[in-house]
Design an enzyme around this catalytic site. Structure first.
Site, PDB file in Angstrom:
ATOM      1  CE  LYS A  76      -4.358  -1.422   1.863  1.00 14.72           C
ATOM      2  NZ  LYS A  76      -4.649  -1.877   3.222  1.00 14.72           N
ATOM      3  CG  HIS A  88      -2.503   7.632   2.501  1.00 11.91           C
ATOM      4  ND1 HIS A  88      -3.063   8.224   3.603  1.00 11.91           N
ATOM      5  CD2 HIS A  88      -2.931   6.355   2.485  1.00 11.91           C
ATOM      6  CE1 HIS A  88      -3.810   7.341   4.226  1.00 11.91           C
ATOM      7  NE2 HIS A  88      -3.741   6.191   3.582  1.00 11.91           N
ATOM      8  CG  HIS A 142       0.344   5.879   6.436  1.00 16.68           C
ATOM      9  ND1 HIS A 142       0.075   5.716   5.102  1.00 16.68           N
ATOM     10  CD2 HIS A 142      -0.345   4.920   7.071  1.00 16.68           C
ATOM     11  CE1 HIS A 142      -0.726   4.679   4.947  1.00 16.68           C
ATOM     12  NE2 HIS A 142      -0.995   4.176   6.122  1.00 16.68           N
TER      13      HIS A 142
END
Ligand code: ARG
Length: 571
Positions: free
Chosen positions: A131, A134, A137
Protein backbone atom coordinates in the site's frame (compact mmCIF):
# COMPACT_ATOMS: atom_id res chain seq x y z
CA UNK A 1 18.86 25.14 36.93
CA UNK A 2 15.15 25.50 36.74
CA UNK A 3 13.99 28.78 38.31
CA UNK A 4 10.65 27.37 39.33
CA UNK A 5 12.37 24.56 41.21
CA UNK A 6 14.67 26.97 42.97
CA UNK A 7 11.84 29.25 44.00
CA UNK A 8 9.86 26.22 45.13
CA UNK A 9 12.86 25.18 47.23
CA UNK A 10 12.99 28.60 48.88
CA UNK A 11 9.28 28.40 49.64
CA UNK A 12 9.61 24.91 51.08
CA UNK A 13 12.41 26.21 53.33
CA UNK A 14 10.31 29.18 54.37
CA UNK A 15 7.39 26.89 55.14
CA UNK A 16 9.57 24.72 57.31
CA UNK A 17 10.80 27.75 59.21
CA UNK A 18 7.31 29.20 59.65
CA UNK A 19 5.15 26.24 60.51
CA UNK A 20 5.70 23.30 62.78
CA UNK A 21 5.42 19.87 61.22
CA UNK A 22 5.05 21.30 57.79
CA UNK A 23 5.66 18.48 55.33
CA UNK A 24 5.59 20.59 52.19
CA UNK A 25 8.07 19.18 49.65
CA UNK A 26 9.70 21.03 46.79
CA UNK A 27 7.63 18.94 44.40
CA UNK A 28 4.41 19.94 46.19
CA UNK A 29 5.27 23.59 45.90
CA UNK A 30 6.34 23.26 42.28
CA UNK A 31 2.97 21.79 41.46
CA UNK A 32 1.20 24.66 43.20
CA UNK A 33 3.21 27.55 41.80
CA UNK A 34 1.43 29.60 39.19
CA UNK A 35 2.71 31.99 36.57
CA UNK A 36 0.64 35.19 36.74
CA UNK A 37 -0.49 36.49 33.36
CA UNK A 38 0.50 40.01 34.37
CA UNK A 39 4.08 40.65 35.47
CA UNK A 40 2.86 43.26 37.95
CA UNK A 41 1.62 40.31 39.98
CA UNK A 42 5.05 38.79 40.14
CA UNK A 43 6.93 36.21 38.16
CA UNK A 44 5.50 33.40 40.24
CA UNK A 45 2.55 33.28 42.59
CA UNK A 46 1.71 30.86 45.34
CA UNK A 47 -2.04 30.48 45.97
CA UNK A 48 -2.02 29.98 49.74
CA UNK A 49 -5.70 29.10 50.10
CA UNK A 50 -4.70 25.68 48.92
CA UNK A 51 -2.62 25.28 52.06
CA UNK A 52 -5.12 26.61 54.55
CA UNK A 53 -6.79 23.30 55.15
CA UNK A 54 -3.64 21.42 56.11
CA UNK A 55 -2.08 24.33 57.99
CA UNK A 56 -5.39 25.39 59.58
CA UNK A 57 -4.73 29.06 59.00
CA UNK A 58 -6.21 31.77 56.84
CA UNK A 59 -4.57 32.03 53.38
CA UNK A 60 -3.55 35.61 54.00
CA UNK A 61 -1.80 34.65 57.22
CA UNK A 62 0.04 31.84 55.54
CA UNK A 63 1.16 34.13 52.75
CA UNK A 64 2.43 36.75 55.21
CA UNK A 65 4.23 34.22 57.35
CA UNK A 66 5.93 32.71 54.34
CA UNK A 67 6.81 36.11 52.91
CA UNK A 68 8.65 37.02 56.07
CA UNK A 69 10.90 33.99 55.83
CA UNK A 70 11.59 34.11 52.12
CA UNK A 71 15.21 34.65 51.25
CA UNK A 72 17.71 33.88 48.54
CA UNK A 73 19.70 35.78 45.97
CA UNK A 74 17.27 34.81 43.20
CA UNK A 75 14.49 36.67 44.93
CA UNK A 76 14.14 40.39 44.46
CA UNK A 77 11.03 40.81 46.65
CA UNK A 78 7.76 39.19 47.60
CA UNK A 79 4.34 40.79 47.98
CA UNK A 80 1.26 39.47 49.68
CA UNK A 81 -1.96 40.14 47.84
CA UNK A 82 -5.09 38.50 49.14
CA UNK A 83 -4.31 34.86 49.67
CA UNK A 84 -1.43 34.97 47.23
CA UNK A 85 2.25 35.33 47.80
CA UNK A 86 3.65 36.96 44.67
CA UNK A 87 7.32 36.43 44.02
CA UNK A 88 9.48 38.75 41.96
CA UNK A 89 12.72 37.19 40.93
CA UNK A 90 15.92 39.13 40.85
CA UNK A 91 16.33 39.46 37.16
CA UNK A 92 20.05 39.79 36.75
CA UNK A 93 20.83 36.69 38.72
CA UNK A 94 17.95 34.84 37.08
CA UNK A 95 19.38 35.65 33.68
CA UNK A 96 22.88 34.67 34.65
CA UNK A 97 21.76 31.39 36.16
CA UNK A 98 19.62 30.34 33.23
CA UNK A 99 21.94 31.39 30.43
CA UNK A 100 24.96 29.79 32.05
CA UNK A 101 23.08 26.59 32.78
CA UNK A 102 21.92 26.24 29.18
CA UNK A 103 25.32 26.97 27.72
CA UNK A 104 27.12 24.63 30.10
CA UNK A 105 25.58 21.60 28.39
CA UNK A 106 24.81 22.41 24.77
CA UNK A 107 21.88 20.48 23.36
CA UNK A 108 20.94 19.03 26.74
CA UNK A 109 18.72 21.68 28.30
CA UNK A 110 15.56 19.93 29.47
CA UNK A 111 17.06 16.46 29.34
CA UNK A 112 16.86 14.19 32.35
CA UNK A 113 17.69 10.77 33.69
CA UNK A 114 14.19 9.88 34.85
CA UNK A 115 14.07 6.97 32.43
CA UNK A 116 17.44 5.54 33.35
CA UNK A 117 17.34 1.77 33.37
CA UNK A 118 13.85 1.75 31.86
CA UNK A 119 12.75 0.72 28.41
CA UNK A 120 9.95 2.01 26.27
CA UNK A 121 8.76 0.28 23.10
CA UNK A 122 7.17 2.54 20.51
CA UNK A 123 5.05 1.03 17.77
CA UNK A 124 4.66 3.67 15.08
CA UNK A 125 4.35 4.18 11.35
CA UNK A 126 3.58 0.44 11.05
CA UNK A 127 2.93 0.50 7.32
CA UNK A 128 1.04 -2.01 5.26
CA UNK A 129 2.83 -3.95 2.56
CA UNK A 130 1.80 -3.18 -1.02
CA UNK A 131 0.00 0.00 0.00
CA UNK A 132 1.28 3.45 -0.73
CA UNK A 133 2.31 5.72 2.06
CA UNK A 134 -0.18 8.59 2.13
CA UNK A 135 -0.55 11.62 4.34
CA UNK A 136 -2.77 9.70 6.72
CA UNK A 137 0.45 7.99 7.83
CA UNK A 138 2.28 11.17 8.64
CA UNK A 139 0.97 11.51 12.19
CA UNK A 140 1.78 8.00 13.37
CA UNK A 141 5.24 8.31 11.86
CA UNK A 142 6.08 11.72 13.25
CA UNK A 143 4.37 11.48 16.64
CA UNK A 144 6.14 8.16 17.17
CA UNK A 145 9.49 9.50 16.00
CA UNK A 146 9.16 12.57 18.20
CA UNK A 147 8.17 10.54 21.25
CA UNK A 148 11.14 8.29 20.70
CA UNK A 149 13.42 11.31 20.83
CA UNK A 150 11.65 12.71 23.87
CA UNK A 151 11.98 9.46 25.82
CA UNK A 152 15.59 9.12 24.74
CA UNK A 153 16.23 12.65 25.94
CA UNK A 154 14.90 11.60 29.33
CA UNK A 155 17.24 8.68 29.71
CA UNK A 156 14.99 5.85 28.55
CA UNK A 157 16.17 3.03 26.35
CA UNK A 158 13.86 3.21 23.36
CA UNK A 159 12.85 0.56 20.84
CA UNK A 160 11.21 1.85 17.67
CA UNK A 161 9.04 -0.79 16.05
CA UNK A 162 7.51 -0.74 12.60
CA UNK A 163 4.84 -3.39 13.07
CA UNK A 164 4.46 -4.19 9.40
CA UNK A 165 1.02 -5.02 8.06
CA UNK A 166 2.30 -7.99 6.10
CA UNK A 167 -0.32 -10.61 6.64
CA UNK A 168 -3.74 -11.24 5.12
CA UNK A 169 -5.61 -12.88 2.28
CA UNK A 170 -5.04 -9.86 0.05
CA UNK A 171 -1.45 -10.98 -0.41
CA UNK A 172 -2.67 -14.26 -1.93
CA UNK A 173 -4.76 -12.30 -4.40
CA UNK A 174 -1.85 -10.07 -5.21
CA UNK A 175 0.43 -13.00 -5.97
CA UNK A 176 -2.30 -14.54 -8.08
CA UNK A 177 -2.64 -11.31 -10.05
CA UNK A 178 1.10 -11.01 -10.39
CA UNK A 179 1.40 -14.55 -11.74
CA UNK A 180 -1.30 -13.90 -14.31
CA UNK A 181 -0.64 -10.38 -15.51
CA UNK A 182 2.47 -9.04 -13.89
CA UNK A 183 6.15 -9.19 -14.56
CA UNK A 184 9.21 -8.52 -12.50
CA UNK A 185 10.54 -5.53 -14.38
CA UNK A 186 7.25 -3.69 -14.18
CA UNK A 187 6.97 -4.13 -10.44
CA UNK A 188 10.63 -3.26 -9.90
CA UNK A 189 10.15 -0.09 -11.89
CA UNK A 190 6.67 0.84 -10.69
CA UNK A 191 7.17 -0.06 -7.04
CA UNK A 192 4.17 -0.15 -4.73
CA UNK A 193 1.94 1.52 -7.31
CA UNK A 194 2.47 -1.42 -9.67
CA UNK A 195 1.36 -3.79 -6.91
CA UNK A 196 -1.69 -1.68 -6.16
CA UNK A 197 -2.56 -1.73 -9.86
CA UNK A 198 -2.34 -5.52 -9.89
CA UNK A 199 -4.61 -5.73 -6.89
CA UNK A 200 -7.18 -3.42 -8.46
CA UNK A 201 -7.10 -5.50 -11.62
CA UNK A 202 -7.63 -8.65 -9.60
CA UNK A 203 -10.87 -7.29 -8.21
CA UNK A 204 -12.09 -6.09 -11.58
CA UNK A 205 -11.41 -9.47 -13.18
CA UNK A 206 -12.85 -11.41 -10.24
CA UNK A 207 -16.18 -9.69 -10.81
CA UNK A 208 -16.33 -11.39 -14.16
CA UNK A 209 -14.69 -14.62 -13.09
CA UNK A 210 -15.41 -15.53 -9.45
CA UNK A 211 -13.12 -18.59 -9.62
CA UNK A 212 -10.25 -16.13 -9.24
CA UNK A 213 -11.19 -15.70 -5.62
CA UNK A 214 -10.44 -19.37 -5.04
CA UNK A 215 -7.13 -19.04 -6.78
CA UNK A 216 -6.28 -16.07 -4.61
CA UNK A 217 -7.17 -18.05 -1.50
CA UNK A 218 -5.06 -20.95 -2.69
CA UNK A 219 -2.08 -18.62 -3.00
CA UNK A 220 -2.62 -17.32 0.46
CA UNK A 221 -2.72 -20.90 1.74
CA UNK A 222 0.64 -21.38 0.07
CA UNK A 223 2.04 -18.41 1.96
CA UNK A 224 0.67 -19.88 5.17
CA UNK A 225 2.25 -23.24 4.37
CA UNK A 226 5.57 -21.68 3.54
CA UNK A 227 5.57 -22.72 -0.10
CA UNK A 228 8.92 -21.55 -1.54
CA UNK A 229 7.55 -19.83 -4.64
CA UNK A 230 4.83 -18.01 -2.73
CA UNK A 231 7.32 -16.98 -0.06
CA UNK A 232 9.80 -15.74 -2.59
CA UNK A 233 7.26 -13.49 -4.32
CA UNK A 234 5.82 -12.33 -1.06
CA UNK A 235 9.10 -11.35 0.50
CA UNK A 236 10.05 -9.58 -2.69
CA UNK A 237 6.77 -7.59 -2.44
CA UNK A 238 7.88 -6.61 1.02
CA UNK A 239 11.29 -5.57 -0.16
CA UNK A 240 9.84 -3.40 -2.90
CA UNK A 241 7.45 -1.75 -0.44
CA UNK A 242 10.17 -1.08 2.08
CA UNK A 243 12.45 0.34 -0.57
CA UNK A 244 9.74 2.74 -1.70
CA UNK A 245 8.93 3.72 1.86
CA UNK A 246 12.57 4.16 2.76
CA UNK A 247 12.74 7.19 0.48
CA UNK A 248 10.08 8.85 2.62
CA UNK A 249 11.78 7.82 5.85
CA UNK A 250 15.02 9.27 4.54
CA UNK A 251 13.36 12.58 3.80
CA UNK A 252 11.84 12.64 7.28
CA UNK A 253 14.97 11.34 9.01
CA UNK A 254 12.99 8.54 10.62
CA UNK A 255 14.36 5.10 11.46
CA UNK A 256 13.38 1.96 13.36
CA UNK A 257 15.03 -0.65 15.51
CA UNK A 258 12.73 -3.44 14.40
CA UNK A 259 10.52 -4.26 11.46
CA UNK A 260 8.89 -7.27 13.08
CA UNK A 261 5.34 -7.12 11.83
CA UNK A 262 2.31 -9.31 11.64
CA UNK A 263 3.91 -12.14 9.68
CA UNK A 264 6.70 -12.37 12.23
CA UNK A 265 4.17 -13.56 14.80
CA UNK A 266 2.79 -16.32 12.63
CA UNK A 267 4.52 -19.06 14.56
CA UNK A 268 4.25 -17.29 17.91
CA UNK A 269 0.52 -17.26 18.50
CA UNK A 270 0.13 -20.83 19.71
CA UNK A 271 1.22 -20.26 23.30
CA UNK A 272 -1.03 -17.21 23.68
CA UNK A 273 -4.06 -19.06 22.36
CA UNK A 274 -3.25 -22.01 24.63
CA UNK A 275 -2.96 -19.76 27.64
CA UNK A 276 -6.26 -18.07 26.84
CA UNK A 277 -7.87 -21.49 26.62
CA UNK A 278 -6.29 -22.73 29.85
CA UNK A 279 -7.47 -19.68 31.69
CA UNK A 280 -10.98 -20.27 30.43
CA UNK A 281 -11.11 -17.05 28.51
CA UNK A 282 -11.82 -18.51 25.07
CA UNK A 283 -15.41 -19.38 24.31
CA UNK A 284 -16.91 -20.77 21.15
CA UNK A 285 -19.27 -18.56 19.24
CA UNK A 286 -20.66 -19.74 15.90
CA UNK A 287 -17.67 -21.98 15.44
CA UNK A 288 -15.17 -19.21 16.15
CA UNK A 289 -13.16 -18.64 19.33
CA UNK A 290 -13.77 -15.35 21.07
CA UNK A 291 -13.02 -13.59 24.34
CA UNK A 292 -16.23 -12.20 25.83
CA UNK A 293 -15.85 -8.58 26.84
CA UNK A 294 -19.48 -7.59 27.22
CA UNK A 295 -19.03 -7.05 30.95
CA UNK A 296 -16.55 -4.32 30.11
CA UNK A 297 -18.81 -2.65 27.59
CA UNK A 298 -17.07 -4.04 24.54
CA UNK A 299 -18.03 -6.47 21.80
CA UNK A 300 -16.32 -9.87 21.89
CA UNK A 301 -12.79 -10.07 20.53
CA UNK A 302 -12.47 -12.62 17.74
CA UNK A 303 -9.25 -14.57 18.28
CA UNK A 304 -9.64 -17.57 15.97
CA UNK A 305 -11.96 -17.85 12.99
CA UNK A 306 -13.99 -21.00 12.53
CA UNK A 307 -11.41 -22.28 10.03
CA UNK A 308 -8.70 -21.72 12.62
CA UNK A 309 -7.31 -18.59 10.97
CA UNK A 310 -5.87 -15.97 13.29
CA UNK A 311 -6.70 -12.28 13.31
CA UNK A 312 -5.13 -8.87 13.74
CA UNK A 313 -5.70 -8.97 17.50
CA UNK A 314 -4.27 -12.50 17.79
CA UNK A 315 -1.08 -11.20 16.27
CA UNK A 316 -1.08 -8.19 18.55
CA UNK A 317 -1.44 -10.46 21.56
CA UNK A 318 1.56 -12.48 20.44
CA UNK A 319 3.45 -9.24 19.75
CA UNK A 320 2.72 -7.96 23.25
CA UNK A 321 4.19 -11.11 24.81
CA UNK A 322 7.15 -11.03 22.47
CA UNK A 323 7.91 -7.40 23.35
CA UNK A 324 7.49 -8.06 27.03
CA UNK A 325 9.82 -11.07 26.94
CA UNK A 326 12.37 -9.54 24.59
CA UNK A 327 12.61 -5.95 25.75
CA UNK A 328 11.21 -6.15 29.29
CA UNK A 329 9.52 -2.85 28.59
CA UNK A 330 8.27 -0.50 31.25
CA UNK A 331 6.07 1.14 28.68
CA UNK A 332 4.80 0.02 25.32
CA UNK A 333 3.17 2.73 23.23
CA UNK A 334 1.02 2.22 20.16
CA UNK A 335 0.87 5.33 18.02
CA UNK A 336 -2.19 4.50 15.97
CA UNK A 337 -5.20 6.51 14.77
CA UNK A 338 -8.26 6.71 17.00
CA UNK A 339 -10.21 4.44 14.65
CA UNK A 340 -8.45 1.61 16.43
CA UNK A 341 -9.47 2.69 19.93
CA UNK A 342 -11.62 -0.38 20.42
CA UNK A 343 -8.95 -2.74 19.18
CA UNK A 344 -6.46 -1.53 21.76
CA UNK A 345 -8.99 -1.42 24.56
CA UNK A 346 -9.77 -5.04 23.81
CA UNK A 347 -6.12 -5.96 23.59
CA UNK A 348 -5.24 -4.41 26.94
CA UNK A 349 -8.32 -5.85 28.60
CA UNK A 350 -7.51 -9.37 27.44
CA UNK A 351 -3.99 -9.11 28.84
CA UNK A 352 -5.42 -7.85 32.10
CA UNK A 353 -7.87 -10.75 32.25
CA UNK A 354 -4.99 -13.12 31.63
CA UNK A 355 -3.46 -11.70 34.78
CA UNK A 356 -0.42 -10.02 33.24
CA UNK A 357 0.24 -6.93 35.22
CA UNK A 358 2.58 -5.51 32.68
CA UNK A 359 -0.38 -4.55 30.52
CA UNK A 360 -0.45 -1.42 32.71
CA UNK A 361 2.59 -0.13 30.89
CA UNK A 362 0.81 -0.28 27.56
CA UNK A 363 -0.86 2.74 26.10
CA UNK A 364 -2.69 3.59 22.92
CA UNK A 365 -1.41 6.99 21.79
CA UNK A 366 -4.21 7.87 19.44
CA UNK A 367 -4.54 10.81 17.09
CA UNK A 368 -7.02 12.47 14.76
CA UNK A 369 -7.41 12.43 11.02
CA UNK A 370 -5.68 14.50 8.39
CA UNK A 371 -7.64 16.19 5.66
CA UNK A 372 -6.09 18.11 2.82
CA UNK A 373 -7.04 21.63 1.82
CA UNK A 374 -10.41 21.31 3.52
CA UNK A 375 -11.37 17.94 2.13
CA UNK A 376 -11.33 14.51 3.76
CA UNK A 377 -9.14 12.00 1.99
CA UNK A 378 -10.88 9.07 0.42
CA UNK A 379 -9.27 6.27 -1.52
CA UNK A 380 -12.64 5.33 -2.91
CA UNK A 381 -13.22 8.76 -4.38
CA UNK A 382 -9.66 8.85 -5.62
CA UNK A 383 -8.78 11.77 -3.34
CA UNK A 384 -5.42 10.64 -1.98
CA UNK A 385 -2.26 12.57 -1.30
CA UNK A 386 0.89 10.51 -1.14
CA UNK A 387 3.36 11.51 1.49
CA UNK A 388 6.33 11.46 -0.84
CA UNK A 389 4.55 13.78 -3.28
CA UNK A 390 3.56 16.10 -0.48
CA UNK A 391 7.11 16.29 0.88
CA UNK A 392 8.62 16.84 -2.53
CA UNK A 393 6.14 19.58 -3.28
CA UNK A 394 6.94 21.20 0.06
CA UNK A 395 10.65 21.09 -0.76
CA UNK A 396 10.00 22.61 -4.16
CA UNK A 397 7.92 25.41 -2.67
CA UNK A 398 10.53 26.07 0.00
CA UNK A 399 13.11 26.25 -2.74
CA UNK A 400 11.07 28.90 -4.60
CA UNK A 401 10.79 30.97 -1.44
CA UNK A 402 14.53 30.70 -0.83
CA UNK A 403 15.30 31.74 -4.42
CA UNK A 404 13.17 34.79 -3.85
CA UNK A 405 14.29 35.76 -0.36
CA UNK A 406 17.91 34.67 -0.22
CA UNK A 407 19.19 33.87 -3.70
CA UNK A 408 22.81 33.84 -2.51
CA UNK A 409 22.38 31.20 0.13
CA UNK A 410 24.92 28.39 -0.10
CA UNK A 411 23.60 24.79 -0.15
CA UNK A 412 20.11 25.86 -1.20
CA UNK A 413 19.02 22.29 -1.91
CA UNK A 414 19.82 21.13 1.56
CA UNK A 415 18.08 24.08 3.19
CA UNK A 416 15.04 23.67 0.92
CA UNK A 417 14.73 20.09 2.12
CA UNK A 418 15.08 21.07 5.76
CA UNK A 419 12.54 23.86 5.47
CA UNK A 420 10.05 22.04 3.25
CA UNK A 421 10.01 18.86 5.29
CA UNK A 422 10.20 20.84 8.52
CA UNK A 423 7.11 22.83 7.54
CA UNK A 424 5.08 19.67 6.99
CA UNK A 425 6.28 17.97 10.16
CA UNK A 426 5.78 21.07 12.29
CA UNK A 427 2.26 21.44 10.91
CA UNK A 428 1.50 17.89 11.89
CA UNK A 429 2.88 18.24 15.40
CA UNK A 430 1.49 21.64 16.19
CA UNK A 431 -2.02 20.64 17.21
CA UNK A 432 -2.99 18.50 20.12
CA UNK A 433 -2.67 15.05 18.65
CA UNK A 434 -6.24 13.99 19.21
CA UNK A 435 -7.58 16.83 17.07
CA UNK A 436 -8.15 16.40 13.37
CA UNK A 437 -5.79 18.33 11.14
CA UNK A 438 -6.52 20.10 7.90
CA UNK A 439 -3.31 20.45 5.95
CA UNK A 440 -3.04 23.81 4.17
CA UNK A 441 -0.05 24.92 2.14
CA UNK A 442 -0.69 28.54 2.83
CA UNK A 443 -0.31 28.04 6.56
CA UNK A 444 2.36 25.36 6.60
CA UNK A 445 4.87 27.27 4.53
CA UNK A 446 4.30 30.76 5.80
CA UNK A 447 7.27 32.46 7.40
CA UNK A 448 4.94 34.20 9.81
CA UNK A 449 2.68 32.91 12.53
CA UNK A 450 3.02 29.56 14.15
CA UNK A 451 4.88 27.63 11.51
CA UNK A 452 7.99 25.54 11.11
CA UNK A 453 9.71 28.02 8.81
CA UNK A 454 9.07 30.82 11.32
CA UNK A 455 10.75 28.92 14.14
CA UNK A 456 13.58 27.76 11.90
CA UNK A 457 14.05 31.32 10.71
CA UNK A 458 14.35 32.52 14.29
CA UNK A 459 16.99 29.89 14.92
CA UNK A 460 18.89 31.04 11.82
CA UNK A 461 18.56 34.64 13.04
CA UNK A 462 20.24 33.68 16.32
CA UNK A 463 23.01 31.93 14.40
CA UNK A 464 23.50 35.01 12.31
CA UNK A 465 23.79 37.23 15.39
CA UNK A 466 26.35 34.84 16.84
CA UNK A 467 28.44 34.86 13.68
CA UNK A 468 28.83 38.60 14.07
CA UNK A 469 29.51 38.45 17.77
CA UNK A 470 32.99 36.94 17.86
CA UNK A 471 34.39 40.12 19.40
CA UNK A 472 32.48 39.52 22.63
CA UNK A 473 33.62 35.95 23.16
CA UNK A 474 36.13 36.89 25.86
CA UNK A 475 34.24 39.74 27.49
CA UNK A 476 32.88 39.14 30.97
CA UNK A 477 29.09 39.52 30.54
CA UNK A 478 27.05 41.86 32.68
CA UNK A 479 23.77 40.02 33.06
CA UNK A 480 22.08 42.83 34.90
CA UNK A 481 21.22 44.31 31.49
CA UNK A 482 18.77 41.46 30.96
CA UNK A 483 16.20 42.99 33.29
CA UNK A 484 13.56 44.29 30.92
CA UNK A 485 10.22 42.55 30.41
CA UNK A 486 11.13 41.23 26.95
CA UNK A 487 14.27 39.55 28.26
CA UNK A 488 12.35 38.19 31.20
CA UNK A 489 9.79 36.63 28.88
CA UNK A 490 12.55 34.89 26.99
CA UNK A 491 14.24 33.70 30.17
CA UNK A 492 11.05 32.40 31.69
CA UNK A 493 10.26 30.42 28.57
CA UNK A 494 13.73 28.91 28.63
CA UNK A 495 13.44 28.09 32.30
CA UNK A 496 10.08 26.38 31.78
CA UNK A 497 11.33 24.31 28.87
CA UNK A 498 12.42 21.29 30.96
CA UNK A 499 9.02 21.16 32.62
CA UNK A 500 7.33 21.24 29.21
CA UNK A 501 9.51 18.43 27.90
CA UNK A 502 8.59 16.33 30.91
CA UNK A 503 4.92 17.05 30.45
CA UNK A 504 5.12 16.22 26.76
CA UNK A 505 6.55 12.86 27.75
CA UNK A 506 4.05 12.19 30.51
CA UNK A 507 1.16 12.97 28.19
CA UNK A 508 2.78 11.60 25.03
CA UNK A 509 2.02 14.96 23.52
CA UNK A 510 4.78 16.43 21.31
CA UNK A 511 2.64 19.46 20.45
CA UNK A 512 3.44 20.90 23.89
CA UNK A 513 7.05 21.21 22.79
CA UNK A 514 6.09 22.56 19.38
CA UNK A 515 4.05 25.31 20.98
CA UNK A 516 6.50 26.17 23.69
CA UNK A 517 9.36 26.39 21.20
CA UNK A 518 7.21 28.66 19.06
CA UNK A 519 6.51 30.92 22.04
CA UNK A 520 10.21 31.12 22.71
CA UNK A 521 10.87 32.10 19.09
CA UNK A 522 8.18 34.78 19.31
CA UNK A 523 9.54 36.12 22.58
CA UNK A 524 13.06 36.29 21.22
CA UNK A 525 11.94 38.09 18.08
CA UNK A 526 10.17 40.64 20.22
CA UNK A 527 13.35 41.09 22.23
CA UNK A 528 15.40 41.35 19.07
CA UNK A 529 13.25 44.10 17.62
CA UNK A 530 13.21 46.16 20.78
CA UNK A 531 16.83 45.86 21.82
CA UNK A 532 20.14 46.16 20.08
CA UNK A 533 22.09 43.02 20.78
CA UNK A 534 25.52 44.54 20.21
CA UNK A 535 26.41 48.05 21.31
CA UNK A 536 29.99 49.12 20.88
CA UNK A 537 30.06 51.26 24.00
CA UNK A 538 28.67 48.48 26.18
CA UNK A 539 30.76 45.36 25.64
CA UNK A 540 29.74 43.68 28.91
CA UNK A 541 26.03 44.20 28.23
CA UNK A 542 26.52 43.09 24.65
CA UNK A 543 28.22 39.92 25.80
CA UNK A 544 25.20 39.16 28.02
CA UNK A 545 22.75 39.72 25.15
CA UNK A 546 24.88 37.60 22.86
CA UNK A 547 24.88 34.80 25.40
CA UNK A 548 21.14 35.09 25.77
CA UNK A 549 20.89 34.73 22.01
CA UNK A 550 23.11 31.68 22.14
CA UNK A 551 20.92 30.10 24.81
CA UNK A 552 17.80 30.79 22.73
CA UNK A 553 19.48 29.24 19.71
CA UNK A 554 20.35 26.16 21.69
CA UNK A 555 16.90 25.66 23.17
CA UNK A 556 15.07 26.25 19.88
CA UNK A 557 17.34 23.73 18.24
CA UNK A 558 16.57 21.19 20.93
CA UNK A 559 12.85 21.90 20.73
CA UNK A 560 12.88 21.37 16.98
CA UNK A 561 15.02 18.27 17.34
CA UNK A 562 12.53 16.76 19.76
CA UNK A 563 9.72 17.13 17.24
CA UNK A 564 11.86 15.81 14.41
CA UNK A 565 12.50 19.12 12.63
CA UNK A 566 15.95 20.21 11.50
CA UNK A 567 17.38 23.61 12.28
CA UNK A 568 19.43 25.14 9.44
CA UNK A 569 21.97 27.77 10.47
CA UNK A 570 21.26 29.98 7.50
CA UNK A 571 18.15 30.39 5.46
N1 ARG B 1 -0.79 -1.54 10.05
C1 ARG B 1 -1.83 -1.04 10.88
C2 ARG B 1 -2.68 -0.05 10.11
O1 ARG B 1 -2.22 0.54 9.17
C3 ARG B 1 -1.33 -0.37 12.12
C4 ARG B 1 -0.61 -1.29 13.07
C5 ARG B 1 -0.45 -0.68 14.41
N2 ARG B 1 0.29 -1.49 15.32
C6 ARG B 1 -0.20 -2.59 15.93
N3 ARG B 1 0.61 -3.25 16.72
N4 ARG B 1 -1.43 -2.98 15.76
O2 ARG B 1 -3.82 0.16 10.47
Amino acid sequence: MDMKQIIAGRIADAAQASFENCALTVADVTAMLETPPDKKLGDYALPCFRLSKTLRKAPQMIASALAEKMSGEEIDRVEVVGGYMNIFVSRGSLAEGIVKAVLANPGRWGSSEVGKGKTVCLDYSSINIAKRFHIGHLSTTMIGHSLKRIYDFNGYTTVGINHLGDWGTQFGKMICAYKKWGNREEVEAGGVQAMVDLYVRFHAEAEKDPSLEDEGRAWFKKIEDGDPEAMEIFSWFKEVTLKDTQRVYDLLGVSFDSYNGEAFYNDKMGPVVDELREKGLLVESQGAQVVQLEEYGMPPALVLRSDGATLYITRDLAAAFYRHNTYHFDKCLYVVAYQQNLHFKQLFKILELMGHDWYKGMEHVSFGMVSYEGRALSTREGYVVYLEDLLNKAIEKAREIIEEKSPNLPNKDEVARQVGVGAVVYFDLHNERIKDIDFRWERALSFEGETGPYVQYTHARCCSVLRKAQAYADVEPDYSVLCDDEALDVLMLISRFPEVVRKAMDQNEPSLITRHTTSLAQAYNKYYFEHRIMEENDPAGSAARVNLTDAVRDVIKTGLYLIGVEAPERM
